[in-house]
Design an enzyme around this catalytic site. Structure first.
Site, PDB file in Angstrom:
ATOM      1  N   GLY A   1      -3.550  11.075  18.901  1.00 44.16           N
ATOM      2  CA  GLY A   1      -2.869  10.502  17.732  1.00 44.16           C
ATOM      3  C   GLY A   1      -3.452  11.080  16.447  1.00 44.16           C
TER       4      GLY A   1
ATOM      5  CD1 TRP B   1       2.408  13.998  16.407  1.00 43.56           C
ATOM      6  CD2 TRP B   1       1.909  12.573  14.767  1.00 43.56           C
ATOM      7  NE1 TRP B   1       3.568  13.701  15.740  1.00 43.56           N
ATOM      8  CE2 TRP B   1       3.298  12.822  14.731  1.00 43.56           C
ATOM      9  CE3 TRP B   1       1.380  11.695  13.834  1.00 43.56           C
ATOM     10  CZ2 TRP B   1       4.149  12.230  13.804  1.00 43.56           C
ATOM     11  CZ3 TRP B   1       2.225  11.111  12.904  1.00 43.56           C
ATOM     12  CH2 TRP B   1       3.593  11.378  12.896  1.00 43.56           C
ATOM     13  CG  HIS B   2      -1.825  11.303  11.728  1.00 36.68           C
ATOM     14  ND1 HIS B   2      -2.070  10.551  12.845  1.00 36.68           N
ATOM     15  CD2 HIS B   2      -0.972  10.579  10.964  1.00 36.68           C
ATOM     16  CE1 HIS B   2      -1.400   9.405  12.750  1.00 36.68           C
ATOM     17  NE2 HIS B   2      -0.723   9.401  11.621  1.00 36.68           N
ATOM     18  N   GLY B   3      -2.731  15.893  11.982  1.00 35.30           N
ATOM     19  CA  GLY B   3      -3.093  17.148  11.334  1.00 35.30           C
ATOM     20  C   GLY B   3      -4.064  17.938  12.184  1.00 35.30           C
TER      21      GLY B   3
ATOM     22  CG  PHE C   1       0.616  13.482   8.534  1.00 37.85           C
ATOM     23  CD1 PHE C   1      -0.483  14.270   8.261  1.00 37.85           C
ATOM     24  CD2 PHE C   1       0.729  12.277   7.885  1.00 37.85           C
ATOM     25  CE1 PHE C   1      -1.464  13.846   7.377  1.00 37.85           C
ATOM     26  CE2 PHE C   1      -0.243  11.842   6.996  1.00 37.85           C
ATOM     27  CZ  PHE C   1      -1.338  12.625   6.750  1.00 37.85           C
TER      28      PHE C   1
END
Lengths: 338, 478
Positions: B318, B321-323, B478
């Site tokens: 997770g 996934w954001h960066g 993102f």
């Protein structure tokens, strides 16, 4: 209440509010964009916009420019004219300017084929962590002709923006009976007559009362904009070379309190980088001028006589008595390493 | 195109809305949907036309694979694997290639060149949406959807750029339902109401906090104790008001078209524990991570240790996934670890006073956002070390006459420079997030009356008038 009526009320409120704000923005003209001229004192203005508007109408009167932040704003262009034969200087000082502004304005002048024979460029050391302007800073937006952005969009932003603080300041300035700052658009300069008078009368007392001289400075300014600044200065030098514009570059004699905020090694690196690109006069650092608070209005801005000393040093005017340790010629490539 | 831009509010939205319903009104339903897909692609391309083929190819490919998987009676695991892999390769190439190479260069002393690719807008969102579609097709949980409805499911402009991450089950039936054809007065009012609140949250509140967060994280070289706390809290509030504001606007715009998007925020800073927080923050992402990572990994069905490992893995992914960065990965790790601790805590039946539980949870979230926001480790260290160091306390100058004796304890007095105003805004933000109903709770109790009309009118005016300082939404990154 029906849906139709509800939506009508919402849009009515929106329309009334927007019309009201647009009207106030036009009448008060907090950034001097609309030229409504109802409040005469334009002390608070978007200098970048106002000066480009002025130059577009009057460029034929000038063939040389002073570029710099507000710190060069006290220098009378006539002073430089006496050193450069056949020159007609305009002080294109704009508040909080950095290399981005100088480059953009130079590009614009060249693009418009404005006569430009001499450029007198002052570089602030604190610009080493500064490049460009924030889009939220309405006092510092470039003229849309310079950025090639939509003029209509530019005006819409100033018409439909909400600027309570700027509106208040503009009204206050216009209600004030005495003016702390005066502005001469034809020369491009500003003056602080009351502060200058106070300094002339009793400089010691002035310095004692001016709070900014007595604050403890902390090292906060580092060299974060190396790549952008070097690129911009290189392009300025190249444009001047190509267009045969005589370029004089020098650094601002920052007050010692201000110099205290620079990280030493990074400050030296900045000076070194400038010397890799061009020859310049360095007035920054600690010397008898920058250590003496009486040469400044506050820690950020020097007084007109300092501007005279700078010019005298650059143009080798022996008739002006300049403190010996003030200013040093740094030839291109002279500083290596640090 | 941004929701908080003049071109969206005054041109794109009214034009699309009116023409869409006109086409429906003259009974050209299919044409109306085609128009909406094209409008959405135009909305997407406004940012950069170059990446338009990418979303189109991704959409065609996933539709074909999904349809094949749902038609095949005998589930074909290899096709599913191929479908998911190609989606992840696309995402990985654009989002993680440089990160991977940077670390490879660092570990093996290589000098492989980076690509410096611009991240295609919304790629993380539409990839997740379509991966879930493929998995559900494989599981036999999808119907034989019409391509036009599928295209709308992927591209529908209110949710295309930054979510909510919608599920085909909640969207496709709405697109297929012809009862949604006519303008619905109540939906229009509710849509304008929630859009206005969202716009206000974004441009008035979040963008104000953004100034202090940016100065503290990116500009200031050193921070004193107070500046560091104001910086971290400014980002904590900026992120919430920015992202929940965006979601409100998305929900509002979708409602104009009679489409209900799933709820994405439910007052997350009221959470009393970390599990509670993830039930309230970016709800559609949590749902995706649970259904398509945590549960397939075994969830909590394989014993305690596996549950903890699954939680950690889910949240680290997770974070990624954001960066593409170690700070994001560490942020994911922190949240996974906190969830594991919370699970152990719950297992032994420990309890805390509510106020203390809130204080710990909020501070954990606030501190972990520092890693989420920091561009480099050094920035995170700069903010965090100053937040917990008493060596660097600076009080406002005007207190010196009264508290001057504190200088013997290394306390200094100076200007409260750039964060002065945040001292007023931060308590106000606390009041808003802790003691007021959130926008969707307000939407639930929405009434058509003069009070809500005036409120909406003023909030919308404030939003539009503050829009001149155009800025992007954080979740675009993102």
């Amino acid at each position: 209440m029906s849906n139709k009526k509800w939506v009508t009320v919402v849009f009515l409120v929106l329309f009334v509010n927007m019309s009201l704000i647009a009207m106030v923005n036009y009448v008060v003209d907090p950034f001097g964009i609309f030229g409504s001229n109802i409040l005469k004192n334009k002390l608070q203005m978007n200098e970048r916009f106002v000066k480009i508007e002025y130059i577009e109408k009057n460029h034929q009167k000038y063939n040389a420019y002073l570029f710099g932040s507000s710190r060069i704003g006290v220098v009378n262009p006539k002073l430089i004219e006496q050193y450069v034969p056949n020159s007609k200087f305009y002080n294109f000082t704009v508040s909080s300017a950095n290399l981005y502004d100088y480059l953009m304005h130079l590009r614009y002048f060249v693009e418009k084929n404005y006569e430009l024979k001499t450029l007198y460029l002052q570089l602030d050391i604190d610009d080493m962590n500064n490049y460009g302007q924030e889009s939220s800073d309405y006092l510092s937006q470039l003229h849309p002709h310079v950025t090639h952005d939509s003029t209509a969009f530019f005006y819409a932003r100033y018409l439909l923006g909400f600027f309570p603080l700027n509106i208040r300041t503009k009204i206050e300035v216009n209600l004030a009976k005495t003016l702390n700052k005066t502005y001469d658009l034809k020369k491009g300069t500003w003056q602080l007559p009351y502060k200058e008078k106070a300094l002339m009368q009793n400089a010691k007392e002035y310095v004692e009362k001016e709070k900014s001289f007595h604050l403890k400075s902390r090292k906060v300014i580092s060299y974060t904009q190396e790549e952008q600044n070097n690129k911009a200065l290189t392009e300025i030098v190249e444009i001047c070379k190509e267009k045969r514009i005589k370029l004089y570059v020098f650094t601002t004699p920052h007050n010692h309190n201000m110099t205290d905020t620079f990280f030493s090694n990074e400050y030296k690196k900045y000076l070194s980088d400038i010397s890799k690109i061009t020859t310049y006069y360095d007035f920054s650092g600690y010397n008898s001028v920058t250590r003496n608070n009486e040469n400044y209005y506050e820690v950020s801005h020097y007084r007109p006589h300092v501007g005279r000393w700078i010019a005298a040093k650059i143009f080798h005017d022996k008739s002006v008595k300049i403190p010996k340790d003030f200013g040093k010629l740094i030839k291109k490539g002279m500083i290596h390493g640090n | 195109m941004l929701f908080n831009s003049y071109e969206f509010i005054f041109a794109f939205l009214p034009f699309t809305f009116l023409l869409y319903f006109y086409l429906k009104h003259i009974k050209t339903y299919k044409l109306a949907k085609i128009f909406l897909v094209f409008s959405s692609l135009f909305f997407y391309s406004w940012w950069n036309l170059v990446y338009l083929p990418l979303i189109l190819i991704s959409m065609f490919f996933n539709y074909k694979v999904g349809n094949y998987l749902s038609k095949e009676k005998k589930a074909n695991k290899r096709i599913l694997f191929l479908g998911i892999t190609l989606n992840l390769v696309l995402l990985g190439y654009f989002k993680y290639y440089d990160f991977f190479i940077e670390n490879l260069n660092l570990v093996f002393g290589k000098n492989i060149e980076l690509l410096y690719l611009a991240l295609p807008l919304a790629i993380s969102f539409f990839t997740f949406q379509q991966v879930s579609y493929l998995v559900d097709s494989y599981r036999g949980e999808t119907k034989e959807y019409d391509f036009l409805n599928y295209a709308l499911f992927v591209t529908f402009f209110p949710q295309l750029i930054a979510g909510p991450i919608v599920h085909h089950k909640e969207m496709m039936p709405q697109f297929a339902n012809d009862k949604n054809s006519a303008m619905n007065g109540r939906n229009i009012s509710m849509g304008i109401f929630v859009f206005s609140i969202g716009l206000f949250k974004k441009v008035v509140i979040a963008d104000t906090f953004a100034v202090w967060a940016t100065k503290g994280f990116d500009v200031a070289e050193t921070l004193n104790l107070f500046a560091a706390w104001f910086t971290s809290l400014s980002y904590t509030f900026q992120l919430y008001f920015d992202f929940s504001g965006y979601t409100d606007m998305a929900i509002g715009v979708a409602l104009l078209f009679n489409i209900k998007l799933p709820i994405n925020f439910n007052s997350p800073y009221k959470a009393l524990d970390i599990q509670d927080f993830w039930r309230r923050w970016h709800i559609t992402l949590s749902r995706f991570l649970r259904d398509y990572i945590y549960i397939p990994l075994g969830g909590n069905q394989k014993g305690e240790l596996f549950t903890y490992a699954n939680l950690m893995a889910t949240f680290i992914l997770g974070g990624l996934w954001h960066g593409a960065g170690w700070t994001f990965l560490f942020w994911g790790f922190l949240h996974g670890f906190a969830l594991v601790l919370h699970r152990i805590w719950k297992k032994y039946g420990f309890r805390l006073w509510s106020w203390l539980a809130w204080l710990i949870t909020f501070n954990f979230i606030n501190i972990s956002w520092v890693f989420f926001r920091a561009k480099e480790w050094d920035d995170a260290v700069k903010v965090l070390s100053s937040m917990f160091s008493l060596d660097n306390v600076v009080l406002p100058q005007f207190l010196e006459s009264k508290l001057g004796f504190l200088t013997t304890y290394n306390v200094e007095f100076g200007f409260f420079y750039w964060y002065m105003e945040s001292i007023i805004w931060i308590p106000m933000a606390f009041l808003l997030v802790l003691f007021f109903k959130n926008s969707l709770q307000k939407l639930d109790t929405f009434r058509l009356n003069i009070k809500t009309a005036l409120f909406t009118g003023f909030v919308l005016s404030a939003g539009i008038l503050s829009m001149s300082r155009v800025s992007e939404f954080l979740y675009f990154n993102f």
